[in-house]
Design an enzyme around this catalytic site. Structure first.
Site, PDB file in Angstrom:
ATOM      1  N   ASP A 270       0.863  -1.182   0.000  1.00  0.00           N
ATOM      2  CA  ASP A 270       0.000   0.000   0.000  1.00  0.00           C
ATOM      3  C   ASP A 270       0.903   1.237   0.000  1.00  0.00           C
ATOM      4  OD1 ASP A 270      -3.237   0.237   1.512  1.00  0.00           O
ATOM      5  OD2 ASP A 270      -2.137   1.833   0.457  1.00  0.00           O
TER       6      ASP A 270
ATOM      7  N   ASP B 193      -2.728   4.861  -2.275  1.00  0.00           N
ATOM      8  CA  ASP B 193      -3.684   5.531  -1.395  1.00  0.00           C
ATOM      9  C   ASP B 193      -4.003   6.943  -1.891  1.00  0.00           C
ATOM     10  OD1 ASP B 193      -4.993   5.336   1.288  1.00  0.00           O
ATOM     11  OD2 ASP B 193      -3.820   7.152   1.638  1.00  0.00           O
TER      12      ASP B 193
ATOM     13  N   GLU C 181      -6.256   4.208  -5.685  1.00  0.00           N
ATOM     14  CA  GLU C 181      -7.490   4.498  -4.956  1.00  0.00           C
ATOM     15  C   GLU C 181      -7.875   5.921  -5.327  1.00  0.00           C
ATOM     16  OE1 GLU C 181      -7.502   5.833  -1.052  1.00  0.00           O
ATOM     17  OE2 GLU C 181      -9.355   4.839  -0.491  1.00  0.00           O
TER      18      GLU C 181
ATOM     19  N   HIS D   6     -11.118  -2.086   3.944  1.00  0.00           N
ATOM     20  CA  HIS D   6     -10.927  -1.702   5.354  1.00  0.00           C
ATOM     21  C   HIS D   6     -11.602  -0.385   5.695  1.00  0.00           C
ATOM     22  CE1 HIS D   6      -8.037   0.561   3.099  1.00  0.00           C
ATOM     23  NE2 HIS D   6      -7.813   1.315   4.145  1.00  0.00           N
ATOM     24  N   ASP D   7     -12.125   0.303   4.667  1.00  0.00           N
ATOM     25  CA  ASP D   7     -12.818   1.580   4.907  1.00  0.00           C
ATOM     26  C   ASP D   7     -14.327   1.430   4.793  1.00  0.00           C
ATOM     27  OD1 ASP D   7     -10.395   3.480   2.968  1.00  0.00           O
ATOM     28  OD2 ASP D   7     -10.451   3.028   5.123  1.00  0.00           O
TER      29      ASP D   7
HETATM   30  O1  TEU Z   1      -8.971   6.350   2.200  1.00  0.00           O
HETATM   31  C1  TEU Z   1      -9.291   7.519   1.472  1.00  0.00           C
HETATM   32  C2  TEU Z   1     -10.719   7.794   1.582  1.00  0.00           C
HETATM   33  O2  TEU Z   1     -11.342   8.249   0.663  1.00  0.00           O
HETATM   34  C3  TEU Z   1     -11.312   7.553   2.902  1.00  0.00           C
HETATM   35  O3  TEU Z   1     -11.582   8.837   3.421  1.00  0.00           O
HETATM   36  C4  TEU Z   1     -12.573   6.744   2.759  1.00  0.00           C
HETATM   37  O4  TEU Z   1     -13.271   7.075   1.596  1.00  0.00           O
HETATM   38  C5  TEU Z   1     -13.464   7.089   3.908  1.00  0.00           C
HETATM   39  O5  TEU Z   1     -12.722   6.815   5.041  1.00  0.00           O
HETATM   40  C6  TEU Z   1     -14.721   6.233   3.832  1.00  0.00           C
HETATM   41  O6  TEU Z   1     -15.444   6.487   5.017  1.00  0.00           O
HETATM   42  C7  TEU Z   1      -7.583   6.079   2.230  1.00  0.00           C
HETATM   43  C8  TEU Z   1      -7.370   4.855   3.094  1.00  0.00           C
HETATM   44  O7  TEU Z   1      -8.020   3.733   2.488  1.00  0.00           O
HETATM   45  C9  TEU Z   1      -7.933   5.151   4.453  1.00  0.00           C
HETATM   46  O8  TEU Z   1      -7.873   4.002   5.304  1.00  0.00           O
HETATM   47  C10 TEU Z   1      -7.118   6.283   5.065  1.00  0.00           C
HETATM   48  O9  TEU Z   1      -7.701   6.646   6.297  1.00  0.00           O
HETATM   49  C11 TEU Z   1      -7.108   7.501   4.128  1.00  0.00           C
HETATM   50  O10 TEU Z   1      -6.877   7.184   2.765  1.00  0.00           O
HETATM   51  C12 TEU Z   1      -5.950   8.419   4.526  1.00  0.00           C
HETATM   52  O11 TEU Z   1      -4.729   7.768   4.226  1.00  0.00           O
END
Ligand code: TEU
Ligand code: CA
Length: 566
Positions: free
Chosen positions: A106, A207, A263, A339-340
């Protein structure tokens, strides 16, 4: 009739692969400290090989103070102490490769941790050689330089008394944005990427890569209900993002045989065609967010916080649009979970005891038979569900905690009960409860105290119970993965939507040469009329999640795939 693009599709290993995302903190704890680690992942490679996945995407494992669980990096060339050592990483990489499994890292380079040496130097003085590694601006009329909101509540600017200026952080205060306008920053990023590629990794998930180029005027954004401005128009797919990614491709990516997925929150179809352009000059594919944002429609309380559930016709329209529009010019990624995101069987399916298993299999069928590279998030293959948050004390994710303090405590715009109901529905921690390995204490994840509570349903839902059960969600995912490895039509076949107005059934065809794949999925808990399989067509049933198909209908949450040769 859709133009037949399948024959022209250039083949690539990452188009034919199934990717498994691991959130290391919650996957497997080998040393009993309650936190998942690299040695734990290595110990579970036999399980992953049994499942049949080709690639592991590891959420960040670099040194980090864990303000955002590793998405705040303080040393790109060292392993997070919680997760082990570089020797542990080398052991995992070698063991995975021996097992025929690739490793994708990542890459988090839109921002670093505020504990990274670059930022420690940058904030020392305006003359420091690292000052312009980050984005510093003077205040305006005694306030922040503009009205942008951080994704994690509050302003996107943090005042730093040492030099009397503000620094930009689109995420947490401890995640200062890197200044990609500075060629020294880009050189540093390409160097660290080369370090990992030379170690033999097989790719990067990048990311928030769509945010690295900002409009240098930093104008105010459109004001949102919470009073702050939306930075999206000035940061999403910004003015130089494709210039930077083409430079990254020339300087690093093109020198290795890598899977690359960006992403790209907020990405449009037109932009995706640039990020994932089929001439390979930028990235292999992107994650778009339209379908997972659909839950925020009906019942949205504030921002992402909602008790609403997405409706299949909206999800279908979005996924079919991405299938149709990228065909022949860019490669799709396919996912419902990460994970989000909340657990897909809870968000898109039905996690009641009666329908959880069948609806989990139905969702998996509907996604995995589409064109693109499918991603499985740890536990999705078991049908793991959302958990329950009884109080703020159950939360670990700063996104939830900050939102609680802003909307419940400070602004009092949401009651604690409503916010907890929203957390139960969409909180990221739903995906971060420990992997459920067996019915022993802590679901076999740790012999210590887990850093976050295990979902209480681990006694019913766990890998040990499912691996040996031919009717389990795990066994069904195994079969879907095996089908993708066996049939080119699933990887490369043209996608043709069917029944696009049906309120319950999501159906489509895949075409390759003289083969035709017919896929139909009932997304509801009611029997739905469907005659797609009624005409005597011969054909071979590749997979279904029920016993016997009933003519003229699809049973609740029934999924069925038939292969025909003309
Ligand atoms: O996520 C980016 C992002 O868009 C997140 O804000 C996500 O859409 C949101 O949390 C959904 O509720 C990436 C990573 O996947 C995330 O885990 C990190 O917290 C974020 O970037 C900052 O690095
Ligand atoms: Ca551990």
């Amino acid at each position: 009739m859709q133009e037949n693009t399948a024959q022209k599709e250039p083949r690539a290993w990452w188009k034919e692969a199934v990717i498994y995302q691991i959130y290391p903190r919650s996957f497997m704890d080998a040393n009993g400290d309650g936190i998942g680690d690299l040695a734990g992942i290595t110990s579970r490679l036999p399980y992953l090989r049994e499942l049949g996945v080709d690639v592991l995407w590891l959420s960040p494992v670099y040194a980090s103070p864990n303000d955002d669980n590793g998405y705040d990096i303080s040393d790109y060339r060292a392993i997070m102490k919680d997760f082990g050592t570089m020797a542990d990483f080398d052991t995992l990489l070698a063991a995975a490769h021996r097992a025929g499994i690739k490793i994708v890292m990542d890459l988090v380079v839109n921002h670093t941790s505020d504990e990274h040496p670059w930022f420690i130097e940058s904030r020392r003085s305006k003359e420091n050689p690292y000052r312009d590694y980050y984005i510093w601006r003077p205040g305006k009329d005694g306030k922040e330089p503009n009205n942008w909101a951080s994704c994690f509540s509050g302003s996107a600017w943090q005042y730093d008394a040492a030099t009397g200026e503000y620094y930009l952080h689109l995420f947490s205060k401890k995640q200062p944005d890197l200044n990609w306008e500075n060629p020294k920053v880009r050189d540093e990023v390409y160097d660290l990427m080369t370090f990992w590629c030379d170690k033999g990794i097989d790719g990067f998930r990048m990311d928030v890569i769509s945010l690295i180029s900002k409009d240098q005027r930093f104008p105010d954004g459109p004001v949102k209900p919470d009073g702050y401005g939306d930075f999206s128009p000035y940061c999403v797919s910004g003015p130089r993002v494709h210039e930077y990614l083409q430079e990254m491709n020339r300087r690093v990516l093109s020198h290795y045989d890598l899977l690359t997925v960006g992403e790209a929150a907020g990405v449009t179809i037109e932009e995706a065609k640039k990020y994932a352009r089929s001439d390979g000059k930028e990235l292999g594919m992107v994650f778009q967010f339209e379908h997972v944002g659909e839950g925020n429609g009906k019942g949205s309380i504030i921002e992402k916080w909602t008790t609403g559930k997405p409706k299949m016709p909206k999800v279908r329209a979005i996924l079919n649009k991405w299938q149709r529009e990228l065909a022949g010019c860019a490669w799709n990624s396919l996912y419902l979970d990460n994970h989000d995101q909340p657990r897909c069987v809870s968000m898109f399916g039905n996690d009641s005891p009666r329908w959880r298993v069948r609806s989990a299999k139905m969702l998996a069928t509907c996604l995995h038979m589409q064109k693109g590279t499918p991603y499985i998030y740890q536990g999705e293959e078991l049908g793991m569900t959302n958990t329950q948050f009884r109080s703020l004390a159950d939360c670990r994710d700063l996104e939830e905690i900050n939102a609680w303090h802003e909307y419940v405590d400070e602004q009092q715009r949401v009651t604690p009960e409503t916010m907890l109901a929203c957390f139960d529905n969409v909180a990221r921690d739903n995906a971060r409860t420990p992997m459920q390995w067996d019915a022993s204490e802590n679901a076999g994840f740790t012999t210590g105290t887990p850093w976050i509570a295990v979902n209480p349903n681990y006694r019913e839902i766990n890998a040990a119970a499912e691996i040996s059960d031919p009717d389990s969600v795990f066994s069904y995912y195994q079969r879907l993965i095996a089908l993708r490895h066996k049939y080119d039509i699933i990887v490369y076949g043209d996608f043709l939507p069917l029944l696009e107005d049906d309120p319950a059934v999501y159906a489509y065809e895949r075409r390759l040469g003289n083969e035709r794949l017919l896929v139909a999925c009932n997304w509801t808990e009611h029997e739905a009329p469907c005659t797609l399989f009624d005409a005597p067509m011969g054909g071979k049933e590749l997979i279904t999640n029920i016993g016997a198909h009933k003519k003229g209908a699809l049973l609740p949450y029934e999924a069925r795939v038939m292969l025909f040769e003309s």
